[in-house]
Design a protein around this motif. Sequence first.
Motif, PDB file in Angstrom:
ATOM      1  N   ALA A 185       0.834  -1.202   0.000  1.00  0.00           N
ATOM      2  CA  ALA A 185       0.000   0.000   0.000  1.00  0.00           C
ATOM      3  C   ALA A 185       0.866   1.248   0.000  1.00  0.00           C
ATOM      4  O   ALA A 185       1.817   1.343   0.760  1.00  0.00           O
ATOM      5  CB  ALA A 185      -0.919   0.005   1.222  1.00  0.00           C
ATOM      6  N   PRO A 186       0.564   2.207  -0.871  1.00  0.00           N
ATOM      7  CA  PRO A 186       1.388   3.415  -0.916  1.00  0.00           C
ATOM      8  C   PRO A 186       1.297   4.236   0.360  1.00  0.00           C
ATOM      9  O   PRO A 186       0.261   4.285   1.010  1.00  0.00           O
ATOM     10  CB  PRO A 186       0.822   4.202  -2.100  1.00  0.00           C
ATOM     11  CG  PRO A 186      -0.477   3.590  -2.409  1.00  0.00           C
ATOM     12  CD  PRO A 186      -0.508   2.200  -1.834  1.00  0.00           C
ATOM     13  N   ALA A 187       2.369   4.897   0.663  1.00  0.00           N
ATOM     14  CA  ALA A 187       2.407   5.718   1.870  1.00  0.00           C
ATOM     15  C   ALA A 187       1.384   6.843   1.815  1.00  0.00           C
ATOM     16  O   ALA A 187       0.941   7.326   2.851  1.00  0.00           O
ATOM     17  CB  ALA A 187       3.802   6.292   2.054  1.00  0.00           C
ATOM     18  N   ALA A 188       1.021   7.252   0.629  1.00  0.00           N
ATOM     19  CA  ALA A 188       0.057   8.346   0.498  1.00  0.00           C
ATOM     20  C   ALA A 188      -1.296   7.978   1.106  1.00  0.00           C
ATOM     21  O   ALA A 188      -2.085   8.856   1.402  1.00  0.00           O
ATOM     22  CB  ALA A 188      -0.111   8.735  -0.968  1.00  0.00           C
ATOM     23  N   TRP A 189      -1.562   6.694   1.281  1.00  0.00           N
ATOM     24  CA  TRP A 189      -2.834   6.293   1.869  1.00  0.00           C
ATOM     25  C   TRP A 189      -2.877   6.588   3.354  1.00  0.00           C
ATOM     26  O   TRP A 189      -3.929   6.635   3.947  1.00  0.00           O
ATOM     27  CB  TRP A 189      -3.093   4.821   1.627  1.00  0.00           C
ATOM     28  CG  TRP A 189      -3.341   4.506   0.189  1.00  0.00           C
ATOM     29  CD1 TRP A 189      -3.375   5.363  -0.868  1.00  0.00           C
ATOM     30  CD2 TRP A 189      -3.568   3.228  -0.355  1.00  0.00           C
ATOM     31  NE1 TRP A 189      -3.617   4.697  -2.033  1.00  0.00           N
ATOM     32  CE2 TRP A 189      -3.744   3.377  -1.750  1.00  0.00           C
ATOM     33  CE3 TRP A 189      -3.647   1.963   0.190  1.00  0.00           C
ATOM     34  CZ2 TRP A 189      -3.982   2.305  -2.594  1.00  0.00           C
ATOM     35  CZ3 TRP A 189      -3.891   0.895  -0.646  1.00  0.00           C
ATOM     36  CH2 TRP A 189      -4.065   1.065  -2.028  1.00  0.00           C
TER      37      TRP A 189
ATOM     38  N   PRO B  42      -3.494  12.461   1.693  1.00  0.00           N
ATOM     39  CA  PRO B  42      -2.889  12.172   0.394  1.00  0.00           C
ATOM     40  C   PRO B  42      -2.228  13.413  -0.206  1.00  0.00           C
ATOM     41  O   PRO B  42      -2.824  14.485  -0.255  1.00  0.00           O
ATOM     42  CB  PRO B  42      -4.073  11.719  -0.472  1.00  0.00           C
ATOM     43  CG  PRO B  42      -5.077  11.201   0.506  1.00  0.00           C
ATOM     44  CD  PRO B  42      -4.911  12.089   1.726  1.00  0.00           C
ATOM     45  N   GLY B  43      -0.971  13.279  -0.596  1.00  0.00           N
ATOM     46  CA  GLY B  43      -0.229  14.381  -1.184  1.00  0.00           C
ATOM     47  C   GLY B  43       0.570  15.200  -0.192  1.00  0.00           C
ATOM     48  O   GLY B  43       1.316  16.095  -0.575  1.00  0.00           O
ATOM     49  N   ASP B  44       0.443  14.883   1.087  1.00  0.00           N
ATOM     50  CA  ASP B  44       1.172  15.601   2.137  1.00  0.00           C
ATOM     51  C   ASP B  44       2.584  15.029   2.233  1.00  0.00           C
ATOM     52  O   ASP B  44       2.862  14.156   3.039  1.00  0.00           O
ATOM     53  CB  ASP B  44       0.438  15.482   3.467  1.00  0.00           C
ATOM     54  CG  ASP B  44       1.151  16.177   4.606  1.00  0.00           C
ATOM     55  OD1 ASP B  44       2.001  17.047   4.331  1.00  0.00           O
ATOM     56  OD2 ASP B  44       0.853  15.839   5.767  1.00  0.00           O
ATOM     57  N   CYS B  45       3.471  15.530   1.396  1.00  0.00           N
ATOM     58  CA  CYS B  45       4.823  14.972   1.273  1.00  0.00           C
ATOM     59  C   CYS B  45       5.711  15.273   2.471  1.00  0.00           C
ATOM     60  O   CYS B  45       6.639  14.525   2.758  1.00  0.00           O
ATOM     61  CB  CYS B  45       5.497  15.494   0.005  1.00  0.00           C
ATOM     62  SG  CYS B  45       4.635  15.009  -1.503  1.00  0.00           S
TER      63      CYS B  45
ATOM     64  N   ALA C 252       4.545  11.247  -2.542  1.00  0.00           N
ATOM     65  CA  ALA C 252       4.287  11.941  -3.808  1.00  0.00           C
ATOM     66  C   ALA C 252       3.787  10.981  -4.886  1.00  0.00           C
ATOM     67  O   ALA C 252       3.306  11.415  -5.927  1.00  0.00           O
ATOM     68  CB  ALA C 252       5.544  12.651  -4.294  1.00  0.00           C
ATOM     69  N   ASP C 253       3.874   9.690  -4.628  1.00  0.00           N
ATOM     70  CA  ASP C 253       3.427   8.658  -5.565  1.00  0.00           C
ATOM     71  C   ASP C 253       1.938   8.423  -5.351  1.00  0.00           C
ATOM     72  O   ASP C 253       1.519   7.461  -4.728  1.00  0.00           O
ATOM     73  CB  ASP C 253       4.231   7.378  -5.345  1.00  0.00           C
ATOM     74  CG  ASP C 253       3.876   6.275  -6.320  1.00  0.00           C
ATOM     75  OD1 ASP C 253       3.132   6.535  -7.283  1.00  0.00           O
ATOM     76  OD2 ASP C 253       4.360   5.148  -6.107  1.00  0.00           O
TER      77      ASP C 253
END
Length: 85
Positions: A21-25, A29-32, A63-64
Amino acid sequence: GRERMLRIMTMVLAAGFFIAAPAAWAGVPGDCDGNGVVDGDDVAIARDAVGSAEGDDNYVAAADMDGDGGVSLGDLNAILEASSQ
């Protein structure tokens, strides 16, 4: 027997999903930069990561946005849109 094997396979598949699972989850989302909001700083971080892939020094998992293992212009656009809301 068969039932035990199915339980093991189910656990392995579930574990694989959570690992992939991507870290963006997690979080916003989008908070780099992890400050809880998507803003110009996040856009700059994502911009610097465009073209990178997992394993690259400049890859930023947050960012992914689509979780495909690389940061593309599409990911950057999604963060840019999120920052303007």
